[in-house]
Scaffold this motif. Structure first.
Motif, PDB file in Angstrom:
ATOM      1  N   LEU A  46      15.872  -7.855  -0.750  1.00 21.44           N
ATOM      2  CA  LEU A  46      15.849  -6.398  -0.661  1.00 21.44           C
ATOM      3  C   LEU A  46      16.431  -5.947   0.668  1.00 21.44           C
ATOM      4  O   LEU A  46      16.157  -6.547   1.710  1.00 21.44           O
ATOM      5  CB  LEU A  46      14.413  -5.865  -0.756  1.00 21.44           C
ATOM      6  CG  LEU A  46      13.688  -5.965  -2.098  1.00 21.44           C
ATOM      7  CD1 LEU A  46      12.226  -5.562  -1.928  1.00 21.44           C
ATOM      8  CD2 LEU A  46      14.360  -5.073  -3.134  1.00 21.44           C
ATOM      9  N   SER A  47      17.233  -4.895   0.629  1.00 25.39           N
ATOM     10  CA  SER A  47      17.688  -4.272   1.864  1.00 25.39           C
ATOM     11  C   SER A  47      16.600  -3.332   2.366  1.00 25.39           C
ATOM     12  O   SER A  47      15.641  -3.023   1.644  1.00 25.39           O
ATOM     13  CB  SER A  47      18.976  -3.481   1.621  1.00 25.39           C
ATOM     14  OG  SER A  47      18.715  -2.354   0.792  1.00 25.39           O
ATOM     15  N   GLN A  48      16.735  -2.878   3.612  1.00 24.63           N
ATOM     16  CA  GLN A  48      15.775  -1.906   4.123  1.00 24.63           C
ATOM     17  C   GLN A  48      15.798  -0.637   3.302  1.00 24.63           C
ATOM     18  O   GLN A  48      14.751  -0.026   3.051  1.00 24.63           O
ATOM     19  CB  GLN A  48      16.076  -1.602   5.595  1.00 24.63           C
ATOM     20  CG  GLN A  48      15.761  -2.765   6.547  1.00 24.63           C
ATOM     21  CD  GLN A  48      16.036  -2.416   8.000  1.00 24.63           C
ATOM     22  OE1 GLN A  48      16.705  -1.428   8.304  1.00 24.63           O
ATOM     23  NE2 GLN A  48      15.519  -3.241   8.919  1.00 24.63           N
ATOM     24  N   ASN A  49      16.986  -0.226   2.864  1.00 24.67           N
ATOM     25  CA  ASN A  49      17.101   0.979   2.043  1.00 24.67           C
ATOM     26  C   ASN A  49      16.363   0.808   0.716  1.00 24.67           C
ATOM     27  O   ASN A  49      15.655   1.723   0.262  1.00 24.67           O
ATOM     28  CB  ASN A  49      18.573   1.306   1.767  1.00 24.67           C
ATOM     29  CG  ASN A  49      19.268   1.873   2.984  1.00 24.67           C
ATOM     30  OD1 ASN A  49      18.620   2.313   3.928  1.00 24.67           O
ATOM     31  ND2 ASN A  49      20.594   1.869   2.976  1.00 24.67           N
ATOM     32  N   GLU A  50      16.512  -0.357   0.098  1.00 22.93           N
ATOM     33  CA  GLU A  50      15.874  -0.590  -1.199  1.00 22.93           C
ATOM     34  C   GLU A  50      14.354  -0.630  -1.066  1.00 22.93           C
ATOM     35  O   GLU A  50      13.629  -0.064  -1.900  1.00 22.93           O
ATOM     36  CB  GLU A  50      16.389  -1.901  -1.805  1.00 22.93           C
ATOM     37  CG  GLU A  50      17.840  -1.827  -2.280  1.00 22.93           C
ATOM     38  CD  GLU A  50      18.385  -3.181  -2.672  1.00 22.93           C
ATOM     39  OE1 GLU A  50      19.229  -3.223  -3.598  1.00 22.93           O
ATOM     40  OE2 GLU A  50      17.985  -4.193  -2.047  1.00 22.93           O
ATOM     41  N   LEU A  51      13.854  -1.282  -0.013  1.00 20.53           N
ATOM     42  CA  LEU A  51      12.411  -1.332   0.178  1.00 20.53           C
ATOM     43  C   LEU A  51      11.859   0.054   0.495  1.00 20.53           C
ATOM     44  O   LEU A  51      10.804   0.443  -0.009  1.00 20.53           O
ATOM     45  CB  LEU A  51      12.065  -2.311   1.302  1.00 20.53           C
ATOM     46  CG  LEU A  51      10.575  -2.461   1.613  1.00 20.53           C
ATOM     47  CD1 LEU A  51       9.795  -2.912   0.387  1.00 20.53           C
ATOM     48  CD2 LEU A  51      10.351  -3.427   2.778  1.00 20.53           C
ATOM     49  N   ALA A  52      12.588   0.788   1.307  1.00 15.93           N
ATOM     50  CA  ALA A  52      12.147   2.139   1.660  1.00 15.93           C
ATOM     51  C   ALA A  52      12.062   3.024   0.420  1.00 15.93           C
ATOM     52  O   ALA A  52      11.098   3.788   0.244  1.00 15.93           O
ATOM     53  CB  ALA A  52      13.099   2.753   2.684  1.00 15.93           C
ATOM     54  N   LYS A  53      13.034   2.927  -0.453  1.00 14.13           N
ATOM     55  CA  LYS A  53      13.037   3.722  -1.687  1.00 14.13           C
ATOM     56  C   LYS A  53      11.852   3.341  -2.567  1.00 14.13           C
ATOM     57  O   LYS A  53      11.186   4.206  -3.155  1.00 14.13           O
ATOM     58  CB  LYS A  53      14.345   3.512  -2.444  1.00 14.13           C
ATOM     59  CG  LYS A  53      14.464   4.358  -3.708  1.00 14.13           C
ATOM     60  CD  LYS A  53      15.813   4.164  -4.372  1.00 14.13           C
ATOM     61  CE  LYS A  53      15.928   5.034  -5.624  1.00 14.13           C
ATOM     62  NZ  LYS A  53      17.247   4.849  -6.298  1.00 14.13           N
ATOM     63  N   ALA A  54      11.556   2.036  -2.646  1.00 15.00           N
ATOM     64  CA  ALA A  54      10.445   1.582  -3.478  1.00 15.00           C
ATOM     65  C   ALA A  54       9.096   2.049  -2.929  1.00 15.00           C
ATOM     66  O   ALA A  54       8.175   2.353  -3.693  1.00 15.00           O
ATOM     67  CB  ALA A  54      10.471   0.059  -3.582  1.00 15.00           C
TER      68      ALA A  54
END
Length: 317
Positions: A46-54
């Motif tokens: 996971l990228s930081q962006n993907e984790l943040a969105k989740a």
């Protein structure tokens, strides 16, 4: 941020070796938290962006956590455990929550008065507590607002929160299977000093009266006109144990001293004995529990009515 209990898109994260428990510095533990977050996120691809969105937060928040630039909240730790399904997540005992708890414990140790940590280790084992308080209500009987009111407001909020939380957790000794037996003598000045303001003091006094209703707690008042030489010496705490000799805790300046009956400490067993004698002499001058409750109620009324500054209740002979 808050996460609903849901399944992530990858398999359960196994519990790694718990290195956090070996660390005592809260700053080092925050770095450890960030490294573990980065490692777990990378394993999940996971990228930081993907984790943040989740998680419903910003990528900047994730970045700050991984770099240890952001204070770790308990809810953040729980959310991460829930999302990554670390072992124990469904019992609020996941990997990130355990690190967060270690951070809290280390933070509290850092803000303790030198010598007091040793005392706290003994307090949890005590079956009896006897104390005389000349200036402020003892921590075992404080409410949160009162505890915060006696602290240095120039300190960081995180430090103040840690101090208050530590003080409240100490009071668990009253709710264990065999509650501690406590006899607390308060000098009248502890009730007259408006820590936290009138409303806080009114609630603090109410808490003292309610505590004294327990069969395990006495809260007795030493009125101004019954001063003893021993009481003028200042605060004292005596701890009693099931199979060990009594222990004394005193403070001088910013340092606390634990005194016991063993030969390997700088005070002798006579010092512990004499402290017990001083406490018993003080007990001979205090009001009874019924008189103390009435005395506290009358002082409490002066906080409900700020215009009343003259009503110093006088002990009935």
């Amino acid at each position: 941020m808050h996460v609903h209990r849901r399944h992530p898109r990858f398999t359960e994260c196994r519990r790694p070796p718990d290195r956090a428990s070996d660390q005592q510095d809260p700053d080092a533990l925050r770095v450890h938290f960030g490294l573990e977050l980065r490692r777990t996120r990378a394993r999940a691809k996971l990228s930081q962006n993907e984790l943040a969105k989740a998680l419903g937060c910003t990528p900047q928040w994730i970045c700050q956590l991984e770099k240890a630039d952001k204070t770790v909240s308990e809810q953040t730790a729980l959310d991460l455990d829930t999302y990554f399904k670390t072992e124990g997540w469904d019992q609020d005992d996941g990997h990130f929550h355990r690190i967060h708890q270690a951070i809290r414990r280390a933070g509290r140790s850092r803000v303790l008065r030198p010598g007091f940590k040793t005392y706290l280790e003994q307090e949890t084992r005590a079956i009896g507590v006897r104390c005389f308080a000349a200036q402020i209500v003892p921590g075992l009987l404080q409410i949160e607002d009162y505890a915060r009111g006696i602290m240095d407001r120039s300190e960081p909020e995180e430090t103040l929160d840690a101090r208050v939380a530590s003080r409240m957790e100490r009071q668990a000794i009253f709710s264990r299977d065999k509650p501690v037996m406590m006899t607390c003598v308060l000098d009248e000045s502890t009730l007259r000093r408006p820590v936290g303001g009138p409303q806080t003091m009114a609630r603090q006094i109410d808490h003292l009266i309610n505590a004294a209703r327990s069969p395990f707690v006495q809260v007795l008042i030493m009125p101004f006109e019954r001063i003893t030489t021993e009481a003028l010496a200042g605060d004292m705490i005596l701890l009693s144990f099931e199979k060990e000799p009594d222990l004394v805790y005193i403070e001088s300046g910013n340092i606390g001293y634990v005194i016991d009956n063993r030969d390997d400490v700088f005070m002798t067993r006579d010092d512990v004995f004499m402290t017990e004698v001083y406490f018993n002499r003080t007990m001979g001058e205090v009001l009874s529990q019924t008189e103390s409750n009435e005395f506290m109620r009358r002082i409490q009324e002066t906080y409900h009515d700020p215009s009343d500054h003259s009503g110093y209740p006088v002990a009935q002979e």
